[in-house]
Design a protein around this motif. Sequence first.
Motif, PDB file in Angstrom:
ATOM      1  N   VAL A  91       0.867  -1.177   0.000  1.00  0.00           N
ATOM      2  CA  VAL A  91       0.000   0.000   0.000  1.00  0.00           C
ATOM      3  C   VAL A  91       0.905   1.229   0.000  1.00  0.00           C
ATOM      4  O   VAL A  91       1.651   1.456   0.956  1.00  0.00           O
ATOM      5  N   VAL A  92       0.853   2.006  -1.059  1.00  0.00           N
ATOM      6  CA  VAL A  92       1.726   3.164  -1.222  1.00  0.00           C
ATOM      7  C   VAL A  92       0.881   4.396  -1.534  1.00  0.00           C
ATOM      8  O   VAL A  92       0.129   4.403  -2.512  1.00  0.00           O
ATOM      9  N   ASN A  93       1.001   5.419  -0.706  1.00  0.00           N
ATOM     10  CA  ASN A  93       0.308   6.680  -0.988  1.00  0.00           C
ATOM     11  C   ASN A  93       1.221   7.887  -0.787  1.00  0.00           C
ATOM     12  O   ASN A  93       0.758   9.015  -0.676  1.00  0.00           O
ATOM     13  N   LEU A  94       2.537   7.638  -0.728  1.00  0.00           N
ATOM     14  CA  LEU A  94       3.472   8.729  -0.477  1.00  0.00           C
ATOM     15  C   LEU A  94       3.494   9.735  -1.615  1.00  0.00           C
ATOM     16  O   LEU A  94       3.927  10.877  -1.432  1.00  0.00           O
ATOM     17  N   ASP A  95       3.007   9.337  -2.800  1.00  0.00           N
ATOM     18  CA  ASP A  95       2.959  10.288  -3.907  1.00  0.00           C
ATOM     19  C   ASP A  95       2.061  11.474  -3.586  1.00  0.00           C
ATOM     20  O   ASP A  95       2.251  12.568  -4.096  1.00  0.00           O
ATOM     21  N   ARG A  96       1.083  11.269  -2.692  1.00  0.00           N
ATOM     22  CA  ARG A  96       0.128  12.328  -2.354  1.00  0.00           C
ATOM     23  C   ARG A  96       0.334  12.941  -0.973  1.00  0.00           C
ATOM     24  O   ARG A  96      -0.200  14.012  -0.690  1.00  0.00           O
ATOM     25  N   TYR A  97       1.106  12.274  -0.117  1.00  0.00           N
ATOM     26  CA  TYR A  97       1.283  12.767   1.252  1.00  0.00           C
ATOM     27  C   TYR A  97       2.735  12.954   1.668  1.00  0.00           C
ATOM     28  O   TYR A  97       2.987  13.618   2.673  1.00  0.00           O
ATOM     29  N   GLY A  98       3.682  12.374   0.962  1.00  0.00           N
ATOM     30  CA  GLY A  98       5.062  12.419   1.397  1.00  0.00           C
ATOM     31  C   GLY A  98       5.255  11.627   2.671  1.00  0.00           C
ATOM     32  O   GLY A  98       4.456  10.759   3.027  1.00  0.00           O
ATOM     33  N   ASN A  99       6.324  11.928   3.375  1.00  0.00           N
ATOM     34  CA  ASN A  99       6.642  11.251   4.639  1.00  0.00           C
ATOM     35  C   ASN A  99       5.960  12.003   5.774  1.00  0.00           C
ATOM     36  O   ASN A  99       6.356  13.113   6.121  1.00  0.00           O
ATOM     37  N   THR A 100       4.949  11.392   6.368  1.00  0.00           N
ATOM     38  CA  THR A 100       4.207  12.034   7.459  1.00  0.00           C
ATOM     39  C   THR A 100       4.580  11.458   8.819  1.00  0.00           C
ATOM     40  O   THR A 100       3.816  11.568   9.782  1.00  0.00           O
ATOM     41  N   SER A 101       5.738  10.817   8.905  1.00  0.00           N
ATOM     42  CA  SER A 101       6.287  10.308  10.169  1.00  0.00           C
ATOM     43  C   SER A 101       5.324   9.330  10.842  1.00  0.00           C
ATOM     44  O   SER A 101       4.910   8.344  10.233  1.00  0.00           O
ATOM     45  N   ALA A 102       4.916   9.590  12.082  1.00  0.00           N
ATOM     46  CA  ALA A 102       4.078   8.644  12.819  1.00  0.00           C
ATOM     47  C   ALA A 102       2.702   8.471  12.200  1.00  0.00           C
ATOM     48  O   ALA A 102       1.992   7.511  12.510  1.00  0.00           O
ATOM     49  N   ALA A 103       2.296   9.394  11.318  1.00  0.00           N
ATOM     50  CA  ALA A 103       0.993   9.277  10.651  1.00  0.00           C
ATOM     51  C   ALA A 103       1.054   8.421   9.396  1.00  0.00           C
ATOM     52  O   ALA A 103       0.015   8.042   8.848  1.00  0.00           O
ATOM     53  N   SER A 104       2.266   8.108   8.962  1.00  0.00           N
ATOM     54  CA  SER A 104       2.462   7.444   7.675  1.00  0.00           C
ATOM     55  C   SER A 104       1.743   6.094   7.558  1.00  0.00           C
ATOM     56  O   SER A 104       0.964   5.869   6.633  1.00  0.00           O
ATOM     57  N   VAL A 105       2.006   5.199   8.487  1.00  0.00           N
ATOM     58  CA  VAL A 105       1.404   3.860   8.426  1.00  0.00           C
ATOM     59  C   VAL A 105      -0.116   3.912   8.593  1.00  0.00           C
ATOM     60  O   VAL A 105      -0.843   3.298   7.804  1.00  0.00           O
ATOM     61  N   PRO A 106      -0.665   4.633   9.595  1.00  0.00           N
ATOM     62  CA  PRO A 106      -2.125   4.649   9.712  1.00  0.00           C
ATOM     63  C   PRO A 106      -2.833   5.338   8.555  1.00  0.00           C
ATOM     64  O   PRO A 106      -3.951   4.955   8.200  1.00  0.00           O
ATOM     65  N   LEU A 107      -2.210   6.354   7.925  1.00  0.00           N
ATOM     66  CA  LEU A 107      -2.816   6.976   6.748  1.00  0.00           C
ATOM     67  C   LEU A 107      -2.969   5.956   5.623  1.00  0.00           C
ATOM     68  O   LEU A 107      -4.011   5.881   4.964  1.00  0.00           O
ATOM     69  N   ALA A 108      -1.924   5.160   5.401  1.00  0.00           N
ATOM     70  CA  ALA A 108      -1.975   4.153   4.337  1.00  0.00           C
ATOM     71  C   ALA A 108      -2.936   3.025   4.698  1.00  0.00           C
ATOM     72  O   ALA A 108      -3.694   2.538   3.843  1.00  0.00           O
ATOM     73  N   LEU A 109      -2.922   2.605   5.953  1.00  0.00           N
ATOM     74  CA  LEU A 109      -3.813   1.535   6.401  1.00  0.00           C
ATOM     75  C   LEU A 109      -5.272   1.954   6.247  1.00  0.00           C
ATOM     76  O   LEU A 109      -6.104   1.195   5.736  1.00  0.00           O
ATOM     77  N   ASP A 110      -5.585   3.155   6.671  1.00  0.00           N
ATOM     78  CA  ASP A 110      -6.954   3.651   6.582  1.00  0.00           C
ATOM     79  C   ASP A 110      -7.412   3.727   5.130  1.00  0.00           C
ATOM     80  O   ASP A 110      -8.537   3.334   4.799  1.00  0.00           O
ATOM     81  N   GLU A 111      -6.551   4.217   4.263  1.00  0.00           N
ATOM     82  CA  GLU A 111      -6.918   4.338   2.850  1.00  0.00           C
ATOM     83  C   GLU A 111      -7.217   2.984   2.231  1.00  0.00           C
ATOM     84  O   GLU A 111      -8.198   2.820   1.490  1.00  0.00           O
ATOM     85  N   ALA A 112      -6.372   1.993   2.521  1.00  0.00           N
ATOM     86  CA  ALA A 112      -6.563   0.668   1.938  1.00  0.00           C
ATOM     87  C   ALA A 112      -7.800  -0.028   2.479  1.00  0.00           C
ATOM     88  O   ALA A 112      -8.385  -0.884   1.801  1.00  0.00           O
ATOM     89  N   CYS A 113      -8.205   0.317   3.683  1.00  0.00           N
ATOM     90  CA  CYS A 113      -9.448  -0.238   4.231  1.00  0.00           C
ATOM     91  C   CYS A 113     -10.668   0.446   3.632  1.00  0.00           C
ATOM     92  O   CYS A 113     -11.655  -0.196   3.281  1.00  0.00           O
ATOM     93  N   ARG A 114     -10.594   1.761   3.476  1.00  0.00           N
ATOM     94  CA  ARG A 114     -11.731   2.498   2.928  1.00  0.00           C
ATOM     95  C   ARG A 114     -11.996   2.149   1.475  1.00  0.00           C
ATOM     96  O   ARG A 114     -13.152   2.114   1.046  1.00  0.00           O
ATOM     97  N   ASP A 115     -10.937   1.924   0.699  1.00  0.00           N
ATOM     98  CA  ASP A 115     -11.170   1.625  -0.723  1.00  0.00           C
ATOM     99  C   ASP A 115     -11.397   0.134  -0.996  1.00  0.00           C
ATOM    100  O   ASP A 115     -11.555  -0.278  -2.141  1.00  0.00           O
ATOM    101  N   GLY A 116     -11.417  -0.668   0.076  1.00  0.00           N
ATOM    102  CA  GLY A 116     -11.780  -2.074  -0.073  1.00  0.00           C
ATOM    103  C   GLY A 116     -10.651  -3.017  -0.392  1.00  0.00           C
ATOM    104  O   GLY A 116     -10.881  -4.222  -0.581  1.00  0.00           O
ATOM    105  N   ARG A 117      -9.420  -2.527  -0.439  1.00  0.00           N
ATOM    106  CA  ARG A 117      -8.308  -3.430  -0.723  1.00  0.00           C
ATOM    107  C   ARG A 117      -8.113  -4.440   0.406  1.00  0.00           C
ATOM    108  O   ARG A 117      -7.984  -5.646   0.165  1.00  0.00           O
ATOM    109  N   ILE A 118      -8.069  -3.967   1.636  1.00  0.00           N
ATOM    110  CA  ILE A 118      -7.874  -4.871   2.773  1.00  0.00           C
ATOM    111  C   ILE A 118      -9.224  -5.432   3.193  1.00  0.00           C
ATOM    112  O   ILE A 118     -10.146  -4.680   3.522  1.00  0.00           O
TER     113      ILE A 118
END
Length: 346
Positions: free
Chosen positions: A277-304
Amino acid sequence: MPHTNPLPAIGITALGAYAPDKVVTNADFEARLDTNDEWIVSHTGIRERRFVVDGEFSSHLGVRAVEAMLARFPDALEGVDTVVCATATPDALFPATAALIAGQVGLRGAAAFDLSAACSGFVYGCSVAHALVMSGAAKKVLMIGADTLSRIVDQDDRGTAILFGDGAGAVVIGEVPAGYGFESFVLGADSAGADSLYIRCLADRLPSGLNMGQFTGMNGREVFKFAVRVMVESGREAMQKAGLGAQDVDWIIPHQANIRIIQPACERFGIPMDKAVVNLDRYGNTSAASVPLALDEACRDGRIQDGQQVLLVAFGGGLSWAASTLKWYDHAAHLARQAAETEVTA
């Protein structure tokens, strides 16, 4: 023989994320730094990132992430008695950013504290929350990863300015049905690499003697070598602890630092990039928010999907690293199934 209760299964029961409205594109850097969009994309994979505006800090982003979670999971905070915030950019050294967030989301009186492990912070925090629930010290934990790195990065430094963005992610960690939830954690840190990635707070120099400036300091070459190695080593160890192989992983959620780190790490794992799951193209490195931002996105769009195997891997200042495996529990899907079964039997 004495009766023993099996250990409870503990996982994520709700999640949400938020990024500020202000979008900063690569073109914005072209106007004042010696760089261009083509170079930034080819060397990092980043096209844009989000920045806070005046008056916005990590606690504000954390509250917004919790509100996004409540919009989808209205009862998510029921029973939460502890709040943990992983952040490298707290609003203040004290009061804790976790306490500031708790007071604004209806959890006044809950235990609240911050955790500092830089970009590894969210996975570190999940481990702490898991231990608190497992031990009985907490019933449910609101775990937040929130950072506003745009405030501490020198925006005139081409080496760091293009990399970082702001954001927040929030999850609730508590008991889940047997067979779901977190299966393993691997955490570590090595201060020998402290000179390669740091942010000054009170001291003006590190124990090594390195003088720290006003802004974030980073040795990109050393961080790159470290990152690929520890992401793979910690991820493999986490999978081994859970009795898993690369073929068992449905999705890998890596820290979103640089596509040139994620790609070789996945190659060494033996996990294809289409499972990352890669979304850094739109958010860059958001440090401690990085993993949950990607996790949330993949759950919302139905991938996970419910029951799938997820691997979380991260690295950060410290130098630190963290990895975890979990079998995903889709609380919303379970509620929908229960409602459908109730309707059929009614």
